[in-house]
Write an enzyme that holds these catalytic residues in place. Structure first.
Site, mmCIF file in Angstrom:
data_model
loop_
_atom_site.group_PDB
_atom_site.id
_atom_site.type_symbol
_atom_site.label_atom_id
_atom_site.label_comp_id
_atom_site.label_asym_id
_atom_site.label_seq_id
_atom_site.Cartn_x
_atom_site.Cartn_y
_atom_site.Cartn_z
ATOM 1 N N ARG A 167 0.847 -1.102 0.027
ATOM 2 C CA ARG A 167 -0.044 -0.096 0.039
ATOM 3 C C ARG A 167 0.891 1.138 -0.013
ATOM 4 O O ARG A 167 1.823 1.393 0.616
ATOM 5 C CB ARG A 167 -0.838 0.064 1.289
ATOM 6 C CG ARG A 167 -2.042 -1.073 1.182
ATOM 7 C CD ARG A 167 -2.857 -1.032 2.270
ATOM 8 N NE ARG A 167 -3.686 0.589 2.414
ATOM 9 C CZ ARG A 167 -4.379 1.049 3.360
ATOM 10 N NH1 ARG A 167 -4.551 0.447 4.407
ATOM 11 N NH2 ARG A 167 -5.004 2.287 3.138
ATOM 12 N N TYR A 169 0.088 5.563 0.024
ATOM 13 C CA TYR A 169 -0.952 6.819 -0.103
ATOM 14 C C TYR A 169 -1.249 7.272 -1.373
ATOM 15 O O TYR A 169 -0.208 8.001 -2.040
ATOM 16 C CB TYR A 169 -0.859 8.025 1.051
ATOM 17 C CG TYR A 169 -0.877 7.157 2.369
ATOM 18 C CD1 TYR A 169 -2.114 7.197 2.732
ATOM 19 C CD2 TYR A 169 0.182 7.114 3.090
ATOM 20 C CE1 TYR A 169 -2.207 6.635 4.197
ATOM 21 C CE2 TYR A 169 0.030 6.566 4.357
ATOM 22 C CZ TYR A 169 -1.219 6.340 5.009
ATOM 23 O OH TYR A 169 -1.361 5.805 6.205
ATOM 24 N N ASP A 200 -9.613 1.702 16.949
ATOM 25 C CA ASP A 200 -9.286 0.933 15.763
ATOM 26 C C ASP A 200 -8.377 -0.219 15.932
ATOM 27 O O ASP A 200 -7.745 -0.774 14.849
ATOM 28 C CB ASP A 200 -8.546 1.759 14.911
ATOM 29 C CG ASP A 200 -7.107 2.503 15.168
ATOM 30 O OD1 ASP A 200 -6.574 1.979 16.285
ATOM 31 O OD2 ASP A 200 -6.497 2.965 14.320
ATOM 32 N N ASP A 205 -1.893 6.504 16.841
ATOM 33 C CA ASP A 205 -1.168 7.287 15.595
ATOM 34 C C ASP A 205 -0.641 8.643 16.163
ATOM 35 O O ASP A 205 -1.106 9.214 16.932
ATOM 36 C CB ASP A 205 -2.079 7.419 14.512
ATOM 37 C CG ASP A 205 -2.361 6.033 13.979
ATOM 38 O OD1 ASP A 205 -1.639 5.262 13.998
ATOM 39 O OD2 ASP A 205 -3.616 5.957 13.370
ATOM 40 N N ASP A 237 -9.996 6.733 15.365
ATOM 41 C CA ASP A 237 -8.761 6.815 15.128
ATOM 42 C C ASP A 237 -7.888 7.998 15.349
ATOM 43 O O ASP A 237 -7.664 8.952 14.495
ATOM 44 C CB ASP A 237 -8.530 6.435 13.412
ATOM 45 C CG ASP A 237 -7.260 6.329 12.781
ATOM 46 O OD1 ASP A 237 -6.329 6.029 13.736
ATOM 47 O OD2 ASP A 237 -7.071 6.350 11.820
#
Length: 332
Positions: A167, A169, A200, A205, A237
């Site tokens: 992955r 962005y 989550d 984060d 999140d």
């Protein structure tokens, strides 16, 4: 089964997976519907031969002799709670890469005096001076989605994989250093009062706002200055805003008001990036708690401490159940 006509539905196949110890997530359903040419999960279209073809495809070992890729989708659903060190010295922690960076097997491992450690469980959340330890996963001005591999032994950093593809962005490069705080966990069983959504299932984060690019796997002392309450796929999140203590602006930035004064427009740009980045993948915009307004250092610190307590409970509960614990699936 839902039928006696020797035909099964996708719902039946999901039950078979569960009985065989390989439960499926809802994210697997579209692929199953396409494979079996079913319109809905209840369609009775699956013959025994079709099921065996599906099962064989999932467990094909011809190109995967050690079972790595066939097990990848299941590793992502577990949290591995292994710890080796009681009180590591941050300055002596090093990271070392393994494998080709363009490969799904690429990992960054962490060591202390040549002994492996878990960046999630072994690196302390805070330092004696009250600062926090920021673990960088994605350096600013890059877009590869590196993350702590919470489902692997000793939790190295890896690049996230979706449908077998590494992955990145698609919205564009990160405007900031992105990572996590160790020894934190957003509990998927707890509903946040601020967002109305569960956690989550990952370490919290962190967005580090300093001017310097931090390498993947680096550990930096930071101060907490704010938080953004993002809601991603109906999960809470949190995005903690922090700045490195060695940044030139750090002595003048202690709270959200200072951030806005010394970095005008930064919080608005961050919120816009977080709101829009999934639209590049054809998905909807992310939502936010607190009416979309970032909150200051006091709220952010409280959230961090709450996720630290959740992590402590997770580790305590796992102590009597082995080093691997199923706690739900992540949508990140």
């Amino acid at each position: 089964c839902t039928s006696s006509r020797e035909m099964l539905s996708v719902s039946d196949i999901k039950k078979v997976h569960s009985l065989l110890g390989e439960p499926l997530d809802e994210s697997d359903v579209p692929a199953m519907l396409e494979f079996f040419k079913a319109s809905v999960e209840s369609d009775l279209v699956v013959t025994f031969d079709m099921f065996m073809s599906w099962w064989s495809q999932l467990h094909d070992s011809s190109a995967d002799p050690d079972g790595y890729y066939s097990q990848e989708r299941y590793r992502q659903r577990f949290k591995v709670l292994q710890s080796r060190l009681k009180d590591p010295n941050i300055a002596r922690i090093s990271s070392t890469p393994e494998g080709d960076e363009s490969s799904r097997r690429y990992r960054i491992h962490f060591l202390l005096d040549d002994q492996p450690l878990s960046p999630w469980h072994d690196v302390p959340l805070k330092n004696p001076d009250g600062s926090y330890n920021f673990l960088c996963e994605i350096p600013k001005w890059t877009r590869k989605k590196f993350e702590i591999a919470t489902g692997e032994a000793m939790n190295p950093i890896k690049q996230d994989v979706k449908n077998g593809v590494l992955r990145e962005y698609k919205w564009g490069d990160m405007l900031f250093n992105y990572g996590a705080f160790p020894q934190t966990w957003e509990d998927p069983k707890e509903i946040s009062e601020e967002t109305g959504c569960p956690g989550d299932n990952d370490p919290i984060d962190v967005i580090e706002l300093g001017t310097r690019q931090r390498p993947t796997g680096s550990i930096t002392r930071v101060k907490v200055v704010g938080v953004i309450a993002m809601i991603d796929s109906e999960e809470t999140d949190w995005k903690i805003l922090a700045i490195a203590l060695d940044d030139d602006r750090a002595p003048n930035i202690h709270d959200l008001a200072d951030l806005d004064a010394h970095m005008p427009g930064a919080t608005a740009a961050l919120t816009h990036w977080l709101r829009m980045y999934k639209t590049a993948e054809g998905k909807g915009e992310n939502r936010f708690g607190f009416g979309g307004k970032p909150q200051g250092a006091a709220v952010a610190t409280r959230i961090v401490e709450e996720t630290h307590e959740a992590w402590r409970r997770l580790v305590a509960e796992s102590s009597g159940a082995g080093s691997m614990k199923r706690v739900g699936s992540s949508t990140l």
